[in-house]
Design an enzyme around this catalytic site. Structure first.
Site, short mmCIF file in Angstrom:
data_model
loop_
_atom_site.label_atom_id
_atom_site.label_comp_id
_atom_site.label_asym_id
_atom_site.label_seq_id
_atom_site.Cartn_x
_atom_site.Cartn_y
_atom_site.Cartn_z
N GLU A 250 67.36 -2.62 8.51
CA GLU A 250 68.06 -1.70 9.40
C GLU A 250 69.30 -1.05 8.77
OE1 GLU A 250 68.57 -3.64 13.24
OE2 GLU A 250 66.40 -3.80 13.51
N GLU A 353 59.54 -6.07 12.30
CA GLU A 353 60.37 -6.89 13.21
C GLU A 353 60.21 -6.48 14.65
OE1 GLU A 353 64.59 -7.70 12.03
OE2 GLU A 353 64.91 -7.63 14.20
#
Ligand SMILES: *[C@@H]1O[C@H](CO)[C@@H](O)[C@H](O)[C@H]1NC(C)=O
Ligand SMILES: *[C@@H]1O[C@H](CO)[C@@H](O)[C@H](O)[C@H]1NC(C)=O
Ligand SMILES: *[C@@H]1O[C@H](CO)[C@@H](O)[C@H](O)[C@H]1NC(C)=O
Ligand SMILES: *[C@@H]1O[C@H](CO)[C@@H](O)[C@H](O)[C@H]1NC(C)=O
Ligand SMILES: *[C@@H]1O[C@H](CO)[C@@H](O)[C@H](O)[C@H]1NC(C)=O
Ligand SMILES: *[C@@H]1O[C@H](CO)[C@@H](O)[C@H](O)[C@H]1NC(C)=O
Ligand SMILES: CC(=O)N[C@H]1CO[C@H](CO)[C@@H](O)[C@@H]1O
Length: 514
Positions: A250, A353
């Site tokens: 991220e 994820e």
């Protein structure tokens, strides 16, 4: 350390092939299957089937765990409101690499707190022959927020990286568990591991902090790439090797400046990192065949990745695949996923994820809804949608959390398919576990997605269906009825038909021998 392995040898003598049913318990939001030191449910074995026979596995809101039945396609002429048809086994899409979860510190902490016998049941549930047989795994390079402290492998300023060292978390919570998982899967080729990093050592960063708005200082990018290689060396010394690596977990988090540990990269900075630092470092190392997985971030940012990173030929040169997280799926239509195929090079797509309860940090949800079918359904819908968009696998986040959704050192608790109750030495397998398990168990690596057609009143009945051709030649049809009471549906595989009755709120996998 050796405890997990030692116990495994002992357990091999008492291993039983008989399947164990769900020890179900009604809890706050539904039903869980309870496991402890002496009991845990297993997946009923796949039976030898002759041509025309099928085996049906079912999990539903009212019936936790896996149940199975065997039958023969009867070609009955009865009609049904919905028909699903598989008519051409050569009409193929992507090949599956697998499904799995992440070896976070929190996962390990919650596993080792159990008695050794209960630990073994938990690992067997995920990796054992009678478990759901995960075949991929994500390994954090150092800590994440699901750790009990912020740390890296080189906390003290050292531009030589000579003091790089794995930490007690690796030795207590990751390595022994990964090693046992690899044993249960009979080796590295059946459990593909990929690594992702959260934060660089603070001295390398622009903000001297794990989280907030921060980046790796430009002067340290080359050293930061070397740090990745040091990690692969250190894990290789512990007999753990990797299939892939993501470019950064991220990267948006260090730009927006949120509380999760991060390194920020804008899209142009990401292209620079891949083509000038990470890509060359990996391809020039003894880990040159690692799959480099770009993005590792949310769907909403895919257009930016596509426009900036994937359109840069020098960066694209190093990229093998795209990793996607699901946290903005509710605001970004799945059609955006087509962007991933607009590049000049064919890139695989992998979900890297997902977890439920992630709005708890905003105070908009609660971390754990024990037994919730809806959360299981969220997993099922996400997996099926991504598979429809040619994803080759789907990765869950923490594999085990405690009864309050931790540990997490920044107070970002979430849910997990397995919740551990240390007080009672029990763990609870939630609908998310069984939902994910249908895919990991039956859509085995090497399965190829094939076309399926739905006809009849499907819009009304809300059936979601996918078909795969497995390496053993069986056709697997996954059928999800997203709500309501039971109804019949007709399955037609190459002209042979069978009427099935599906429970409302159920996930069903039919294995058929052509
Ligand atoms: C473990 O679960 C089994 C099955 O429900 C039960 O019979 C047994 O008493 C439990 N053991 C403990 C220690 O609670
Ligand atoms: C089956 O699919 C393959 C691949 O798309 C195609 O070449 C073939 O013509 C199809 N067969 C039939 C009978 O439609
Ligand atoms: C290996 O490193 C050299 C020198 O830094 C670089 O020119 C070359 O492109 C790299 N090779 C690969 C395969 O990236
Ligand atoms: C779960 O872990 C957190 C640490 O993040 C801790 O505060 C909490 O007490 C734990 N809950 C239980 C029930 O052990
Ligand atoms: C955990 O176990 C303890 C002791 O049996 C029990 O009191 C508690 O309710 C359990 N927690 C959950 C979430 O089931
Ligand atoms: C069902 O029909 C198919 C196609 O016509 C045929 O190949 C198959 O043998 C039939 N099966 C049964 C059980 O009658
Ligand atoms: C095939 C099947 O089981 N369909 C059911 C799914 O749930 C809907 C919504 O209530 C029912 O109406 C269908 O009968």
């Amino acid at each position: 350390m050796g405890k997990v392995g030692y116990f495994a040898i002992f357990l091999a003598f008492i291993a039983t092939v008989q399947s164990q049913s769900c020890n179900s318990r009604t809890v706050d939001y539904g039903i869980v299957c309870v496991c402890n030191a002496s009991y845990c449910d297993t997946v009923p074995a796949l039976e030898e089937l002759s041509s025309g026979q099928y085996q049906l596995y079912t999990t539903s809101k009212n019936n936790a765990g896996f149940s199975t039945s065997i039958g023969t396609f009867s070609n009955a002429t009865d009609s049904a409101s919905v028909t699903v048809t598989v008519s051409n086994l050569s009409s193929t899409h992507q090949t599956i690499i697998g499904f799995g979860g992440a070896f976070t510190d929190a996962t390990g902490i919650n596993i080792v707190i159990l008695s050794e016998a209960a630990q073994e049941h938990l690992l067997q549930s995920y990796y054992g022959e009678n478990g759901i047989q995960y075949s991929i795994g994500r390994v954090p390079i150092g800590g994440t927020d699901y750790s009990t402290r912020g740390y890296t492998y080189c906390d003290n300023e050292d531009e030589t990286l000579e003091s790089f060292a794995l930490q007690e978390e690796d030795f207590n919570y990751k390595i022994p568990i990964i090693q046992r998982a690899l044993e249960l899967r009979n080796g590295q080729e059946n459990l593909l591991l990929y690594a992702s990093v959260w934060s660089a050592p603070l001295w390398m960063k622009t903000n001297d902090a794990y989280s907030g708005k921060g980046k790796v200082q430009t002067k340290y990018l080359e050293l930061w790439a070397q740090y990745f290689l040091k990690f692969f060396d250190a894990y290789a010394e512990n007999d753990i090797s990797f299939w892939g690596v993501t470019t950064q977990n991220e990267p948006e988090n260090g730009i927006t400046g949120i509380v999760i540990p991060n390194n920020g990269f804008t899209a142009p900075e990401m292209a620079d990192w891949i083509k000038n630092y990470m890509g060359p470092a990996i391809r020039n190392s003894s880990y040159s065949s690692l799959k480099i997985i770009a993005h590792d971030d949310n769907r909403a940012l895919l257009p930016v990745l596509s426009e900036v990173v994937l359109s840069d030929d020098d960066a694209l040169h190093y990229i093998d695949g795209i990793g996607l997280h699901w946290y903005t799926d509710f605001i970004t239509p799945a059609t955006v996923l087509n962007m991933a195929s607009s590049s000049k090079k064919e890139l695989f797509r992998l979900s890297t994820e997902a977890c439920t309860g992630y709005f708890a940090i905003e105070g908009l949800d609660i971390p754990i809804r024990l037994g919730s079918w809806d959360r299981g359904q969220d997993y099922i819908s996400s997996i099926m949608t991504h598979l429809e968009y040619d994803f080759i696998g789907w990765t869950d986040w923490n594999m085990a959390l405690n009864t309050t959704g931790g540990p997490n050192y920044i107070d970002n608790p979430v849910d997990s398919p397995i919740i551990v109750n240390a007080t009672s030495d029990e763990f609870y397998k939630q609908p998310m576990f069984y939902g994910l398990g249908h895919f990991s168990k039956f859509i085995v690596p090497g399965s190829v997605r094939i076309d399926i057609e739905l006809s009849g009143l499907n819009t009304l009945y809300n059936i979601h269906a996918l078909a795969f051709l497995r390496p053993d030649g069986k056709v697997a049809v996954v059928l999800n009825n997203r709500s309501g009471s039971s109804k019949t549906i007709k399955v037609n595989i190459l002209g042979s038909t069978q009427i099935l009755s599906l429970d409302g709120n159920s996930l069903n996998t039919l294995l058929y021998t052509v």
